[in-house]
Write an enzyme that holds these catalytic residues in place. Structure first.
Site, PDB file in Angstrom:
ATOM      1  N   GLU A   1      -5.045  -5.124  10.550  1.00  0.00           N
ATOM      2  CA  GLU A   1      -4.028  -4.107  10.780  1.00  0.00           C
ATOM      3  C   GLU A   1      -4.307  -3.402  12.099  1.00  0.00           C
ATOM      4  OE1 GLU A   1      -2.095  -2.816   6.767  1.00  0.00           O
ATOM      5  OE2 GLU A   1      -3.765  -1.491   7.205  1.00  0.00           O
TER       6      GLU A   1
ATOM      7  N   GLY B   1       2.876   2.047  10.980  1.00  0.00           N
ATOM      8  CA  GLY B   1       3.821   3.162  10.880  1.00  0.00           C
ATOM      9  C   GLY B   1       4.570   3.454  12.163  1.00  0.00           C
TER      10      GLY B   1
ATOM     11  N   GLU C   1      -6.683   4.337   8.025  1.00  0.00           N
ATOM     12  CA  GLU C   1      -6.486   5.770   7.766  1.00  0.00           C
ATOM     13  C   GLU C   1      -7.732   6.388   7.128  1.00  0.00           C
ATOM     14  OE1 GLU C   1      -2.735   5.341   5.726  1.00  0.00           O
ATOM     15  OE2 GLU C   1      -1.835   4.720   7.622  1.00  0.00           O
TER      16      GLU C   1
ATOM     17  N   SER D   1       3.830  -2.323  10.330  1.00  0.00           N
ATOM     18  CA  SER D   1       5.285  -2.391  10.526  1.00  0.00           C
ATOM     19  C   SER D   1       5.897  -3.723  10.092  1.00  0.00           C
ATOM     20  CB  SER D   1       5.643  -2.066  11.984  1.00  0.00           C
ATOM     21  OG  SER D   1       5.240  -0.737  12.296  1.00  0.00           O
TER      22      SER D   1
ATOM     23  N   ASN E   1       0.866  -1.184   0.000  1.00  0.00           N
ATOM     24  CA  ASN E   1       0.000   0.000   0.000  1.00  0.00           C
ATOM     25  C   ASN E   1       0.899   1.229   0.000  1.00  0.00           C
ATOM     26  OD1 ASN E   1      -1.768   2.072   0.522  1.00  0.00           O
ATOM     27  ND2 ASN E   1      -2.387   1.342   2.544  1.00  0.00           N
TER      28      ASN E   1
ATOM     29  N   LYS F   1       0.160   4.251  -0.157  1.00  0.00           N
ATOM     30  CA  LYS F   1      -0.432   5.420   0.500  1.00  0.00           C
ATOM     31  C   LYS F   1      -0.185   6.671  -0.352  1.00  0.00           C
ATOM     32  CE  LYS F   1      -0.119   3.036   4.897  1.00  0.00           C
ATOM     33  NZ  LYS F   1       0.107   3.093   6.340  1.00  0.00           N
TER      34      LYS F   1
ATOM     35  N   HIS G   1      -9.371   0.911   4.952  1.00  0.00           N
ATOM     36  CA  HIS G   1      -8.094   1.084   5.653  1.00  0.00           C
ATOM     37  C   HIS G   1      -8.308   1.982   6.871  1.00  0.00           C
ATOM     38  CE1 HIS G   1      -3.996   2.282   6.553  1.00  0.00           C
ATOM     39  NE2 HIS G   1      -3.619   1.205   5.902  1.00  0.00           N
TER      40      HIS G   1
HETATM   41  P1  13P Z   1       3.276   0.266   7.785  1.00  0.00           P
HETATM   42  O1  13P Z   1       3.813  -0.985   7.108  1.00  0.00           O
HETATM   43  O2  13P Z   1       3.998   1.514   7.346  1.00  0.00           O
HETATM   44  O3  13P Z   1       3.174   0.089   9.257  1.00  0.00           O
HETATM   45  O4  13P Z   1       1.777   0.457   7.229  1.00  0.00           O
HETATM   46  C1  13P Z   1       0.899  -0.616   7.274  1.00  0.00           C
HETATM   47  C2  13P Z   1      -0.327  -0.271   6.525  1.00  0.00           C
HETATM   48  O5  13P Z   1      -1.118   0.557   6.942  1.00  0.00           O
HETATM   49  C3  13P Z   1      -0.556  -0.935   5.232  1.00  0.00           C
HETATM   50  O6  13P Z   1      -1.829  -0.693   4.759  1.00  0.00           O
END
Ligand code: 13P
Length: 253
Positions: free
Chosen positions: A167, A173, A97, A213, A10, A12, A95
């Site tokens: 997740e 992150g 976010e 992560s 992803n 982002k 997601h």
């Molecule tokens: P990270 O791998 O940066 O922690 O992000 C995970 C994520 O949100 C993938 O959709």
């Protein structure tokens, strides 16, 4: 049951078209592991560029979100037919976010999931608890609610064609991934929940990815868990070497 490993990146809100082409090309060039499904999800503006770079490879293309209507007065939104036209086969839905920063509800996630399936895209449906919810021992309650709302209206055949991603928000992150045991505990609970709602066949075929992560270093131990079928990768998918390292580690479990 053998479920094919699935590693999805992803991207982002990262990468201009030039950067996206370079990354996609490097992933295609470096991909060795057979028997693993690999997907990248760039931002909308880079979809056609990346589709072009992936042509002839076995890397699939996904988008990061979608609207449930096919067209209309929805300024800023992108529909399923548009994503298919751009070369997508998959779309990430719900997601954290999107849920946290853009106010997306369980109902919106369910509508998007439905629209993706009806339009011929595979939805990758994300669920996961916050740190506070985990500390309050509400992880299973939150995750099961999110899974239930997203899958409620799906037939068994539809439910077995989707992908779920667990997740935990505290792991996204932060550099602090869930331990393999923490991931397995929730993945197993999700699989049992789906067995009750949609039957054993759906449950055992369903791929459940872990996200938060994930790095080349921790992928192997996560993948060694019986109910972890792959990963949804954020930060570590923005460079070809670390993304390919994760793909490779997922195959060697
Ligand atoms: P990270 O791998 O940066 O922690 O992000 C995970 C994520 O949100 C993938 O959709």
């Amino acid at each position: 049951v053998s479920r094919r490993p699935f590693i999805a990146g992803n991207w982002k809100m990262h990468k201009t078209t030039g950067e996206a082409r370079a990354l996609a090309s490097a992933i295609v060039a470096g991909l060795a592991s057979e028997g693993i499904d690999v997907l990248v999800a760039p931002p909308y503006t880079a979809l056609t560029t990346v589709a072009d770079a992936l042509r002839g490879s076995r890397v699939a293309l996904g988008a990061q979100d979608v609207h449930w209507e096919r067209q209309g007065a929805y300024t800023g939104a992108i529909s399923v037919p548009m994503l298919k036209d751009a070369g997508c086969t998959h779309v990430i839905v719900g997601h954290s976010e999107r849920r946290e920063l853009f106010g997306e509800t369980d109902e919106a996630v369910a509508r998007k999931t439905r629209a993706a399936i009806d339009g011929g895209l595979v939805p990758i449906v994300c669920v996961g608890e916050t740190l506070v919810e985990r500390e309050q021992a509400r992880t299973m309650e939150v995750v099961e609610r999110e899974v239930e709302r997203a899958l409620r209206a799906l037939s068994p055949a539809e439910a077995s064609a989707i992908v779920l991603a667990y997740e935990p928000m505290w792991a996204i992150g932060t550099g602090c991934a869930a331990t393999p045991e923490q991931a397995q505990e929730v993945h197993r609970a999700i699989r049992r929940f789906v067995a009750r709602s949609h039957g054993d066949d759906v449950s055992s075929a369903l791929r459940i990815l872990y996200g938060g992560s994930v790095k080349p270093d921790n992928m192997r131990s996560l993948m060694a868990q019986p109910d972890v079928d792959g990963a949804l990768v954020g930060g570590a998918c923005l460079e070809a070497a670390s993304f390919l390292g994760i793909v490779q580690a997922s195959g060697a479990a």
